[in-house]
Design a protein around this motif. Structure first.
Motif, PDB file in Angstrom:
ATOM      1  N   GLN A   6       0.856  -1.179   0.000  1.00  0.00           N
ATOM      2  CA  GLN A   6       0.000   0.000   0.000  1.00  0.00           C
ATOM      3  C   GLN A   6       0.900   1.241   0.000  1.00  0.00           C
ATOM      4  O   GLN A   6       1.876   1.306   0.742  1.00  0.00           O
ATOM      5  N   VAL A   7       0.551   2.234  -0.829  1.00  0.00           N
ATOM      6  CA  VAL A   7       1.404   3.408  -0.997  1.00  0.00           C
ATOM      7  C   VAL A   7       0.613   4.700  -0.796  1.00  0.00           C
ATOM      8  O   VAL A   7      -0.546   4.803  -1.230  1.00  0.00           O
ATOM      9  N   VAL A   8       1.243   5.672  -0.142  1.00  0.00           N
ATOM     10  CA  VAL A   8       0.709   7.028  -0.037  1.00  0.00           C
ATOM     11  C   VAL A   8       1.712   7.971  -0.700  1.00  0.00           C
ATOM     12  O   VAL A   8       2.914   7.860  -0.466  1.00  0.00           O
ATOM     13  N   ILE A   9       1.215   8.874  -1.544  1.00  0.00           N
ATOM     14  CA  ILE A   9       2.074   9.831  -2.240  1.00  0.00           C
ATOM     15  C   ILE A   9       1.778  11.240  -1.747  1.00  0.00           C
ATOM     16  O   ILE A   9       0.616  11.663  -1.713  1.00  0.00           O
ATOM     17  N   VAL A  10       2.818  11.970  -1.369  1.00  0.00           N
ATOM     18  CA  VAL A  10       2.691  13.371  -0.940  1.00  0.00           C
ATOM     19  C   VAL A  10       3.587  14.200  -1.848  1.00  0.00           C
ATOM     20  O   VAL A  10       4.811  14.121  -1.757  1.00  0.00           O
ATOM     21  N   ASP A  11       2.974  14.978  -2.735  1.00  0.00           N
ATOM     22  CA  ASP A  11       3.746  15.727  -3.741  1.00  0.00           C
ATOM     23  C   ASP A  11       3.037  17.046  -4.015  1.00  0.00           C
ATOM     24  O   ASP A  11       1.822  17.072  -4.248  1.00  0.00           O
ATOM     25  N   ILE A  12       3.792  18.135  -4.013  1.00  0.00           N
ATOM     26  CA  ILE A  12       3.172  19.451  -4.222  1.00  0.00           C
ATOM     27  C   ILE A  12       2.814  19.696  -5.691  1.00  0.00           C
ATOM     28  O   ILE A  12       2.115  20.658  -6.000  1.00  0.00           O
ATOM     29  N   HIS A  13       3.280  18.824  -6.588  1.00  0.00           N
ATOM     30  CA  HIS A  13       2.985  18.983  -8.016  1.00  0.00           C
ATOM     31  C   HIS A  13       1.966  17.920  -8.456  1.00  0.00           C
ATOM     32  O   HIS A  13       2.315  16.739  -8.573  1.00  0.00           O
ATOM     33  N   PRO A  14       0.718  18.303  -8.698  1.00  0.00           N
ATOM     34  CA  PRO A  14      -0.331  17.333  -9.053  1.00  0.00           C
ATOM     35  C   PRO A  14       0.020  16.460 -10.258  1.00  0.00           C
ATOM     36  O   PRO A  14      -0.258  15.258 -10.263  1.00  0.00           O
ATOM     37  N   THR A  15       0.617  17.066 -11.297  1.00  0.00           N
ATOM     38  CA  THR A  15       0.948  16.297 -12.495  1.00  0.00           C
ATOM     39  C   THR A  15       1.988  15.221 -12.192  1.00  0.00           C
ATOM     40  O   THR A  15       1.865  14.068 -12.620  1.00  0.00           O
ATOM     41  N   SER A  16       3.011  15.620 -11.430  1.00  0.00           N
ATOM     42  CA  SER A  16       4.049  14.668 -11.041  1.00  0.00           C
ATOM     43  C   SER A  16       3.470  13.561 -10.168  1.00  0.00           C
ATOM     44  O   SER A  16       3.829  12.384 -10.317  1.00  0.00           O
ATOM     45  N   MET A  17       2.560  13.931  -9.282  1.00  0.00           N
ATOM     46  CA  MET A  17       1.945  12.961  -8.380  1.00  0.00           C
ATOM     47  C   MET A  17       1.144  11.920  -9.173  1.00  0.00           C
ATOM     48  O   MET A  17       1.240  10.721  -8.906  1.00  0.00           O
TER      49      MET A  17
END
Length: 218
Positions: A6-17
């Protein structure tokens, strides 16, 4: 068959996320359970999902990811935290590992490098560029960024932050160091810049965390 991580992604760039999510879910053993652009919401996702892996941007709206690494490990000890950053160097890698991260990956890394790093974590191994092992920085003592923050503040600025953390009002602090209330505001603006924060709450959290880490190192 491998366990599905299971993975959680925290990224300030929506496209990159979104791009990272698509790369991960091409693998049958990786499932993205949540995505967000802030560290605070990321921490909530970790609490709720107890993921195996957290991919976190180093630069967040609340400041650097440092403060969230230990908090994530507190609420989900088994979660691996991998920091995604443009600041790709040995010193930062060692600093993040010292805080409890499981790895660091350049934002310019290829999809195969990301998957390779995750595969290594599954087997209990940490991935990093081999060139770092021969660099002069690799042999240097680990510097605490928390300590750097504290040292960078002047004696007066440290006193002000200590009193703020203790809950003392700005007016009382001003009287204690014999300056005007406006001077306290000026001090705080400088402190915010040095701590890389934008609010009183963030300054208190960052200063308290840095003070605890500096104390534990000494």
């Amino acid at each position: 068959m491998k366990k599905v991580w299971q993975v959680v992604i925290v990224d300030i760039h929506p496209t990159s996320m979104l791009g990272t999510k698509l790369i991960l879910e091409e693998q049958q053993d990786l499932l993205v359970r949540g995505m967000t652009s802030t560290g605070t919401e990321g921490l909530d996702l970790v609490k709720a999902n107890q993921p195996d892996l957290v991919l976190m941007d180093y630069r967040l709206p609340e400041g650097q990811a440092d403060q969230f690494i230990s908090e994530i490990k507190t609420v989900s000890a088994h979660s691996h935290v991998v920091i995604l950053t443009d600041e790709d160097n040995v010193k930062l890698f060692r600093h993040l590992m010292n805080l409890g991260a499981s790895g660091m990956l350049s934002k310019q890394a290829s999809p195969s490098q990301l998957i390779h790093l995750i595969s290594g974590l599954r087997e209990g191994y940490v991935s990093m560029p081999m060139a770092w092992l021969t660099s002069a920085e690799w042999a240097e003592p680990i510097e605490s960024r928390a300590e750097e923050f504290i040292v960078d503040l002047t004696e007066t600025e440290n006193f002000i932050m200590e009193r703020i953390v203790q809950g003392v009002t700005y007016d009382k602090i001003a009287s204690e160091i014999n300056v005007s209330r406006r001077s306290i505001d000026n001090y705080l603006r400088k402190i915010y810049v040095k701590l890389d924060v934008s609010s009183r709450a963030q300054a208190i959290e960052r200063y308290a965390l840095c003070a605890r880490q500096t104390k534990s190192i000494s």
